[in-house]
Design a protein around this motif. Structure first.
Motif, PDB file in Angstrom:
ATOM      1  N   ILE A 120       0.867  -1.180   0.000  1.00 35.96           N
ATOM      2  CA  ILE A 120       0.000   0.000   0.000  1.00 35.96           C
ATOM      3  C   ILE A 120       0.904   1.231   0.000  1.00 35.96           C
ATOM      4  O   ILE A 120       1.910   1.271   0.721  1.00 35.96           O
ATOM      5  CB  ILE A 120      -0.923   0.005   1.232  1.00 35.96           C
ATOM      6  N   LYS A 121       0.566   2.195  -0.789  1.00 37.32           N
ATOM      7  CA  LYS A 121       1.393   3.389  -0.936  1.00 37.32           C
ATOM      8  C   LYS A 121       1.722   4.015   0.423  1.00 37.32           C
ATOM      9  O   LYS A 121       0.838   4.288   1.223  1.00 37.32           O
ATOM     10  CB  LYS A 121       0.673   4.410  -1.822  1.00 37.32           C
ATOM     11  N   GLY A 122       3.010   4.203   0.665  1.00 37.37           N
ATOM     12  CA  GLY A 122       3.472   4.851   1.890  1.00 37.37           C
ATOM     13  C   GLY A 122       3.880   3.907   2.998  1.00 37.37           C
ATOM     14  O   GLY A 122       4.618   4.300   3.911  1.00 37.37           O
ATOM     15  N   THR A 174      -9.327  -1.990  10.858  1.00 44.08           N
ATOM     16  CA  THR A 174      -9.360  -3.433  10.598  1.00 44.08           C
ATOM     17  C   THR A 174      -9.179  -3.802   9.124  1.00 44.08           C
ATOM     18  O   THR A 174      -8.998  -4.969   8.786  1.00 44.08           O
ATOM     19  CB  THR A 174     -10.682  -4.039  11.097  1.00 44.08           C
ATOM     20  N   LYS A 175      -9.277  -2.828   8.231  1.00 44.90           N
ATOM     21  CA  LYS A 175      -9.164  -3.080   6.773  1.00 44.90           C
ATOM     22  C   LYS A 175     -10.154  -4.152   6.309  1.00 44.90           C
ATOM     23  O   LYS A 175      -9.821  -5.031   5.530  1.00 44.90           O
ATOM     24  CB  LYS A 175      -7.746  -3.513   6.390  1.00 44.90           C
ATOM     25  N   GLY A 176     -11.349  -4.081   6.793  1.00 47.20           N
ATOM     26  CA  GLY A 176     -12.381  -5.066   6.490  1.00 47.20           C
ATOM     27  C   GLY A 176     -13.239  -5.292   7.722  1.00 47.20           C
ATOM     28  O   GLY A 176     -13.077  -4.621   8.750  1.00 47.20           O
ATOM     29  N   GLY A 199     -11.030  -0.184   3.921  1.00 48.12           N
ATOM     30  CA  GLY A 199      -9.699  -0.503   3.429  1.00 48.12           C
ATOM     31  C   GLY A 199      -8.840   0.756   3.356  1.00 48.12           C
ATOM     32  O   GLY A 199      -9.348   1.881   3.447  1.00 48.12           O
ATOM     33  N   ILE A 200      -7.529   0.560   3.192  1.00 47.64           N
ATOM     34  CA  ILE A 200      -6.594   1.687   3.141  1.00 47.64           C
ATOM     35  C   ILE A 200      -6.047   1.832   1.728  1.00 47.64           C
ATOM     36  O   ILE A 200      -5.580   0.862   1.124  1.00 47.64           O
ATOM     37  CB  ILE A 200      -5.433   1.487   4.135  1.00 47.64           C
ATOM     38  N   SER A 201      -6.072   3.064   1.204  1.00 44.44           N
ATOM     39  CA  SER A 201      -5.518   3.346  -0.123  1.00 44.44           C
ATOM     40  C   SER A 201      -4.100   3.911  -0.042  1.00 44.44           C
ATOM     41  O   SER A 201      -3.265   3.644  -0.902  1.00 44.44           O
ATOM     42  CB  SER A 201      -6.402   4.352  -0.871  1.00 44.44           C
ATOM     43  N   ILE A 213      -4.126   8.947   6.938  1.00 46.28           N
ATOM     44  CA  ILE A 213      -4.473   7.736   6.194  1.00 46.28           C
ATOM     45  C   ILE A 213      -5.634   8.068   5.264  1.00 46.28           C
ATOM     46  O   ILE A 213      -6.626   8.667   5.687  1.00 46.28           O
ATOM     47  CB  ILE A 213      -4.868   6.582   7.131  1.00 46.28           C
ATOM     48  N   ILE A 214      -5.466   7.698   4.001  1.00 40.03           N
ATOM     49  CA  ILE A 214      -6.554   7.836   3.041  1.00 40.03           C
ATOM     50  C   ILE A 214      -7.202   6.469   2.875  1.00 40.03           C
ATOM     51  O   ILE A 214      -6.529   5.486   2.530  1.00 40.03           O
ATOM     52  CB  ILE A 214      -6.047   8.359   1.686  1.00 40.03           C
TER      53      ILE A 214
END
Length: 301
Positions: A120-122, A174-176, A199-201, A213-214
């Motif tokens: 994931i970016k970053g 929790t990303k879900g 989710g995390i972008s 966090i986006i």
């Protein structure tokens, strides 16, 4: 070409490997330390919670440790990677990436682990700096800060319970779908810990310092520190090649003397312990070195 022979080969030259080497060097054992120079905490700026070294960089600590170990004349260093191993009649045979063959009576695995950071970016840029794994190692530096915890279920509750003592502003990500019992949900609610299931972008940052966090739904939330409970794998295939047993979590299974199930093979440091810290790596390495020396003594005395 005949193989170079040692009493002990240590695979891994970071905290645990160097600690084991010092214990053996002080007993005049002929030791080879094989190190590829790729520690897992390479980009971590500061190490903490280790007496006399608190706040120093990992590189500073390792450099000083190696300089001290080099003073013991029976210890040799090999810069390279061990890629293959097997049990032979009088010990073990190690093959390096350069095709060299080295043998020893005993073997210490100080090979460490590799974190499987989500793509994931970053994330990679922040790992070990402001995307952190351990409240004991890094938490004090982020006390009172707005903190996110990327984890789910039991792991998330465990980390949250530790981090809540350091800051009142905690969010579990929790990303879900969250995987919590009713009791765990109540505990999180009682401690005013929010749960975000998106989710995390992207992890937005400046030079590894988290800013926000986006999320996948487009929402952006500011954070000053983020804990990540990510899976890991053994850094080296050699424990598996030798037939070492592993715990349910994926660590090399060792006893209180750092012995594996393979006679003559010892494990120390992050590869064989859930307590992932510099102090624990040094301690387990010291024990492994002393116990290997005792086995060598018993073999010939």
């Amino acid at each position: 070409m005949s193989a170079a022979h040692y009493e002990v080969i240590i695979i891994g030259g970071s905290y645990s490997g160097l600690s084991a080497a010092m214990a053996l060097g002080r007993s005049l054992r002929k030791v080879l330390v094989i190190d590829s120079g790729k520690p897992c905490n390479e980009q971590t700026p500061h190490s903490h919670n280790f007496l006399t070294q608190d706040g120093k960089s990992p590189k500073e600590i390792v450099s000083l440790a190696k300089k001290q170990v080099e003073e013991y004349e029976t210890i040799t260093f090999y810069h390279g990677k061990a890629i293959d191993s097997k049990k032979v009649e009088n010990g073990f045979e190690i093959t390096t990436a350069k095709g060299e063959t080295l043998t020893s009576k005993k073997l210490i695995l100080a090979t460490g682990i590799t974190d499987e950071i989500p793509e994931i970016k970053g994330f990679e840029e922040c790992w070990g700096i402001s995307l952190i794994h351990c409240p004991y190692c890094h938490g004090y530096e982020y006390k009172g800060k707005k903190t996110g915890i990327i984890a789910n279920g039991d792991k998330a509750v465990h980390i949250a319970s530790l981090v809540k003592n350091l800051t009142d502003d905690v969010t579990v990500i929790t990303k879900g779908k969250g995987k919590f019992t009713e009791e765990q949900l109540q505990k999180l609610k009682n401690n005013k810990i929010e749960i975000i299931e998106s989710g995390i972008s992207e992890l937005k940052h400046q030079n590894g310092i988290v800013e926000s966090i986006i999320f996948s739904d487009g929402e952006e939330v500011k954070f000053e520190a983020v804990y990540g409970a990510f899976p890991f794998k053994q850094h080296s295939e050699i424990p598996k090649q030798l037939g070492c047993e592993f715990t349910e979590f994926g660590h090399i299974k060792v006893d209180f003397m750092q012995k594996t199930n393979i006679p003559g093979v010892f494990g120390c440091g992050d590869n064989s312990s859930m307590m992932r810290s510099v102090s624990n790596a040094v301690m387990t390495g010291n024990v492994a070195g002393a116990m290997v020396n005792m086995e060598l003594v018993t073999d010939c005395f």
